[in-house]
Design a protein around this motif. Sequence first.
Motif, mmCIF file in Angstrom:
data_model
loop_
_atom_site.group_PDB
_atom_site.id
_atom_site.type_symbol
_atom_site.label_atom_id
_atom_site.label_comp_id
_atom_site.label_asym_id
_atom_site.label_seq_id
_atom_site.Cartn_x
_atom_site.Cartn_y
_atom_site.Cartn_z
ATOM 1 N N ALA A 148 36.855 29.477 18.862
ATOM 2 C CA ALA A 148 38.176 28.864 19.022
ATOM 3 C C ALA A 148 38.523 28.678 20.493
ATOM 4 O O ALA A 148 39.029 27.624 20.903
ATOM 5 C CB ALA A 148 39.231 29.715 18.328
ATOM 6 N N LEU A 149 38.247 29.676 21.313
ATOM 7 C CA LEU A 149 38.535 29.573 22.744
ATOM 8 C C LEU A 149 37.596 28.580 23.415
ATOM 9 O O LEU A 149 38.005 27.839 24.322
ATOM 10 C CB LEU A 149 38.430 30.945 23.400
ATOM 11 N N LEU A 150 36.351 28.546 22.990
ATOM 12 C CA LEU A 150 35.401 27.598 23.556
ATOM 13 C C LEU A 150 35.782 26.158 23.230
ATOM 14 O O LEU A 150 35.597 25.251 24.055
ATOM 15 C CB LEU A 150 33.991 27.899 23.049
ATOM 16 N N VAL A 151 36.325 25.935 22.043
ATOM 17 C CA VAL A 151 36.808 24.595 21.669
ATOM 18 C C VAL A 151 37.942 24.169 22.593
ATOM 19 O O VAL A 151 37.978 23.036 23.094
ATOM 20 C CB VAL A 151 37.253 24.584 20.189
ATOM 21 N N ALA B 45 31.285 23.165 24.400
ATOM 22 C CA ALA B 45 31.307 22.779 22.991
ATOM 23 C C ALA B 45 30.022 23.209 22.284
ATOM 24 O O ALA B 45 30.051 23.677 21.145
ATOM 25 C CB ALA B 45 31.509 21.277 22.860
ATOM 26 N N ARG B 46 28.886 23.052 22.966
ATOM 27 C CA ARG B 46 27.617 23.505 22.369
ATOM 28 C C ARG B 46 27.642 25.012 22.148
ATOM 29 O O ARG B 46 27.134 25.513 21.136
ATOM 30 C CB ARG B 46 26.446 23.116 23.262
ATOM 31 N N SER B 47 28.247 25.736 23.075
ATOM 32 C CA SER B 47 28.367 27.190 22.907
ATOM 33 C C SER B 47 29.221 27.512 21.683
ATOM 34 O O SER B 47 28.935 28.467 20.953
ATOM 35 C CB SER B 47 28.971 27.817 24.164
ATOM 36 N N ALA C 291 34.490 23.068 16.092
ATOM 37 C CA ALA C 291 33.470 23.120 17.137
ATOM 38 C C ALA C 291 32.644 21.842 17.152
ATOM 39 O O ALA C 291 32.340 21.290 18.216
ATOM 40 C CB ALA C 291 32.574 24.341 16.926
ATOM 41 N N GLN C 292 32.277 21.348 15.975
ATOM 42 C CA GLN C 292 31.516 20.103 15.897
ATOM 43 C C GLN C 292 32.340 18.927 16.431
ATOM 44 O O GLN C 292 31.808 18.064 17.146
ATOM 45 C CB GLN C 292 31.098 19.838 14.447
ATOM 46 N N ALA C 293 33.628 18.890 16.103
ATOM 47 C CA ALA C 293 34.487 17.813 16.592
ATOM 48 C C ALA C 293 34.646 17.890 18.109
ATOM 49 O O ALA C 293 34.668 16.863 18.797
ATOM 50 C CB ALA C 293 35.844 17.874 15.909
ATOM 51 N N ALA C 294 34.765 19.120 18.631
ATOM 52 C CA ALA C 294 34.856 19.290 20.082
ATOM 53 C C ALA C 294 33.588 18.781 20.764
ATOM 54 O O ALA C 294 33.650 18.127 21.814
ATOM 55 C CB ALA C 294 35.090 20.761 20.428
ATOM 56 N N LEU C 295 32.438 19.064 20.158
ATOM 57 C CA LEU C 295 31.176 18.561 20.698
ATOM 58 C C LEU C 295 31.154 17.034 20.646
ATOM 59 O O LEU C 295 30.711 16.377 21.593
ATOM 60 C CB LEU C 295 30.001 19.148 19.920
ATOM 61 N N GLY C 296 31.661 16.483 19.549
ATOM 62 C CA GLY C 296 31.724 15.033 19.431
ATOM 63 C C GLY C 296 32.572 14.413 20.535
ATOM 64 O O GLY C 296 32.180 13.410 21.155
ATOM 65 N N GLU C 297 33.727 14.996 20.808
ATOM 66 C CA GLU C 297 34.602 14.479 21.867
ATOM 67 C C GLU C 297 33.935 14.579 23.229
ATOM 68 O O GLU C 297 34.000 13.647 24.046
ATOM 69 C CB GLU C 297 35.922 15.250 21.885
#
Length: 206
Positions: A120-123, A142-144, A156-162
């Motif tokens: 959650a914090l990494l996102v 995001a990968r983390s 997390a996947q959406a954050a990586l997408g962004e």
Amino acid sequence: ADPRAALLYLAAAEAQARAGNGAAARASALAGLKLIPEDAPLAVDLHVALAAAERAAGKPEAALAAARRAVALGEKAAGGAWGRASRLLALAETLAFARQGEEAKKTLDVALASVSNDPALLVRASALLVRLKDHSGAVARARSAVEASQGGDARAQAALGEALAASGDVKGAVAAFGRAVELEPENRDARRRLDALRSRTAKKPA
């Protein structure tokens, strides 16, 4: 002191800030603070909410004052590493809002030093770095988050997408948002971003 009423004001302030109603969120946070002692644990959360309210109201100086007060109060109160990290991350977000990007990055690094594997914090960290245009840093955070959640967290996947989209990797962003939608089919934001990115790739010349 009436902590139960203060808790209701806190919930209202958080919801109002998310909706972009800074004035109402500020009023709710201040009303809650009036009901409890300054050193009450709930005062920390109310100051975090007040910072978000001031950001929503477009007042960077007031937002910074509230965010710094939340961190200071939190240091005095007993609390775990996650709470401290979340407050420091809120301060970093507020510093970015106040256009103090380098200080925001430094604060972000301090925030995650002891909780570097919390999805959650990494996102939140990744989203902040996207706003600061540190695209490689955003992708790394995001990968983390994806790794920490073993690929099973839609946020997390959406954050990586962004982050990937911001870095120019549209193909990677489509894959990440596609995974987010698989994990959480009702996530309209992720589906909307996925459709938009697919439309972009379809319009590119062969």
